[in-house]
Design a protein around this motif. Sequence first.
Motif, short mmCIF file in Angstrom:
data_model
loop_
_atom_site.label_atom_id
_atom_site.label_comp_id
_atom_site.label_asym_id
_atom_site.label_seq_id
_atom_site.Cartn_x
_atom_site.Cartn_y
_atom_site.Cartn_z
N UNK A 91 78.23 -26.96 -37.10
CA UNK A 91 76.84 -27.44 -37.12
C UNK A 91 75.86 -26.33 -36.76
N UNK A 92 76.25 -25.48 -35.81
CA UNK A 92 75.37 -24.37 -35.43
C UNK A 92 75.18 -23.40 -36.60
N UNK A 93 76.27 -23.12 -37.30
CA UNK A 93 76.17 -22.23 -38.46
C UNK A 93 75.33 -22.86 -39.56
N UNK A 94 75.53 -24.14 -39.81
CA UNK A 94 74.77 -24.81 -40.87
C UNK A 94 73.28 -24.83 -40.55
N UNK A 95 72.93 -24.93 -39.27
CA UNK A 95 71.52 -24.91 -38.88
C UNK A 95 70.89 -23.56 -39.23
N UNK A 96 71.64 -22.47 -39.03
CA UNK A 96 71.14 -21.15 -39.39
C UNK A 96 71.05 -20.97 -40.90
N UNK A 97 72.02 -21.49 -41.60
CA UNK A 97 72.08 -21.31 -43.06
C UNK A 97 71.05 -22.18 -43.77
N UNK A 98 70.78 -23.36 -43.22
CA UNK A 98 69.70 -24.23 -43.70
C UNK A 98 69.81 -24.52 -45.20
N UNK A 99 71.00 -24.85 -45.64
CA UNK A 99 71.20 -25.26 -47.02
C UNK A 99 71.25 -24.16 -48.04
N UNK A 100 71.16 -22.91 -47.63
CA UNK A 100 71.14 -21.80 -48.59
C UNK A 100 72.54 -21.43 -49.09
N UNK A 101 73.57 -21.95 -48.47
CA UNK A 101 74.95 -21.75 -48.92
C UNK A 101 75.79 -22.86 -48.32
N UNK A 102 76.95 -23.10 -48.89
CA UNK A 102 77.87 -24.08 -48.33
C UNK A 102 78.78 -23.40 -47.31
N UNK A 103 79.21 -24.16 -46.31
CA UNK A 103 79.98 -23.61 -45.20
C UNK A 103 81.45 -24.00 -45.31
N UNK A 104 82.31 -22.99 -45.29
CA UNK A 104 83.76 -23.18 -45.25
C UNK A 104 84.22 -22.97 -43.82
N UNK A 105 84.82 -23.96 -43.22
CA UNK A 105 85.39 -23.82 -41.88
C UNK A 105 86.81 -23.28 -42.00
N UNK A 106 87.05 -22.08 -41.47
CA UNK A 106 88.40 -21.51 -41.48
C UNK A 106 89.18 -22.08 -40.31
N UNK A 107 90.28 -22.71 -40.62
CA UNK A 107 91.10 -23.35 -39.58
C UNK A 107 92.22 -22.38 -39.24
N UNK A 108 92.08 -21.72 -38.08
CA UNK A 108 93.05 -20.71 -37.68
C UNK A 108 93.37 -20.78 -36.18
N UNK A 109 92.95 -21.86 -35.53
CA UNK A 109 93.27 -22.07 -34.13
C UNK A 109 93.83 -23.47 -33.94
N UNK A 110 94.81 -23.63 -33.07
CA UNK A 110 95.37 -24.97 -32.84
C UNK A 110 94.31 -25.98 -32.41
N UNK A 111 93.29 -25.53 -31.67
CA UNK A 111 92.24 -26.45 -31.23
C UNK A 111 91.50 -27.03 -32.43
N UNK A 112 91.33 -26.23 -33.47
CA UNK A 112 90.67 -26.72 -34.68
C UNK A 112 91.53 -27.74 -35.41
N UNK A 113 92.84 -27.51 -35.42
CA UNK A 113 93.74 -28.49 -36.04
C UNK A 113 93.65 -29.83 -35.32
#
Length: 474
Positions: free
Chosen positions: A201-223
């Motif tokens: 959400x923090x990244x999307x707020x900075x991007x403000x719709x100018x690109x789509x956001x891919x979340x890279x899942x590379x930590x167990x906490x993210x899984x």
Amino acid sequence: MTVRPTTKILATMGPASDSPHRIQALISAGATAFRMNFSHGSHEEHAVRFEAVRKVAAEMGRHVPIVSDLQGPKLRVGRLAGGEIALGYGEEVEARLGAEAPEGIIPIPHKELFDALQDGDALMLDDGTLRLSVVKAEAERLTLKVEVPGRLTDKKGINVPGRRLPIAALTEKDEADLAFALEQNTDYVALSFVQTAEDVERAKALIDGRAKVIAKIEKPQAVEEIEAIADAADALMVARGDLGVELPLEQVPLAQRRIVRAARARGKPVIVATQMLQSMVDAPTPTRAEASDTAAAVFLGADAVMLSAESAVGRHPEAAVAIMTRIIRAAASGEDYQAEMERIAEEQRADSPGAAVAVSAAFAAKAIECRAIVASTNTGGTAYTIARLRPAIPIIALTPDPKTARQTALAWGTLPVLTHEQENFEQLSGAAVASAREALSLSDDDRIVLLAGIPTGRTGGTNTLKVIRVGDGS
């Protein structure tokens, strides 16, 4: 125009692949999209690559998305006295806070690591090559016991399995790289080391719709929080490099399956990445295990598979793409492939009016043997919703927005076609027939299904489907 395979290929740009003739060769071999890896290279180098990809794609008449992959908060050791230290099995070694340390001591310039670690925690160094355990954790000092020995050199990566670290997913470097990528009109931004939905959400707020956001899942906490992260992100990536370090190896295939399912359930693209054809960095052909690994991602229904070093610095970038294309086509031609795609799609709920119309469109297309589903879309949402269902026929994303055309090219089975803004549904129907004719070489007796919103030109609100005989023109 040749329809691309259902599963797409994301190729990483690098010294082996960034010249215009190489980019053209990679696209011809089957590359759908290109990744700019901001862990390496300067803005000047990436600017040249952006320009080259855009120019070659235009010359070839292709809509080619670019993914800007941010480095993220990669933890690394500092500079060792003498440049290296030998770590023997069972030895105790000291680590101190700082960029440098005296001989025999490991410098770690990350205060947040000292704040988070506790006695008994594991510390993985150099992509998991070395493993140490924390004997005693202090504010600016760690006593570590070597469990997997080896030689440690400067700037090697640090992973902390099972411990959430109090660090943001965007560093100062990432914010500068993000601003640059957005100036270059990137299509996707890949966010590294995501731990929570709030990171996205923090990244999307900075991007403000100018690109789509891919979340890279590379930590167990993210899984563990994959459902919330998948809700927040526009797409997911199974980043198996660091994930394979922080999780036991036997858990990585299970995590991959869970991540892919989470994305598919939401109609969001999912990319399987890291070491797909790793041996082709040097060898002219992959191992049989690598071919099976790529096919397994196709069988799971991944939207795309990614080449990293194979295309960025490998000796055979075009061959890697061509072989990956062959593997994808072979896997998708299996007798039970489409049945498996549809079986998994049946588990998805029609959780909105647009999704319900999409389900109806897929059913109608199958029942009367239509040749294509044409999704009229401004933002790509309608095309992603259809792709979620994995139909047996091509999906044509008909859009007036060049960025949407590029973005939807990454979705499973989707062929983007750029059109003018249509004033009414009759004109839209004509544009759908024309695009399908050009893309698929249809006969007059063939049928297509058009999925759109009325009134036309409005974002969201997919509410209409129409079965069209191609010879009728509209």
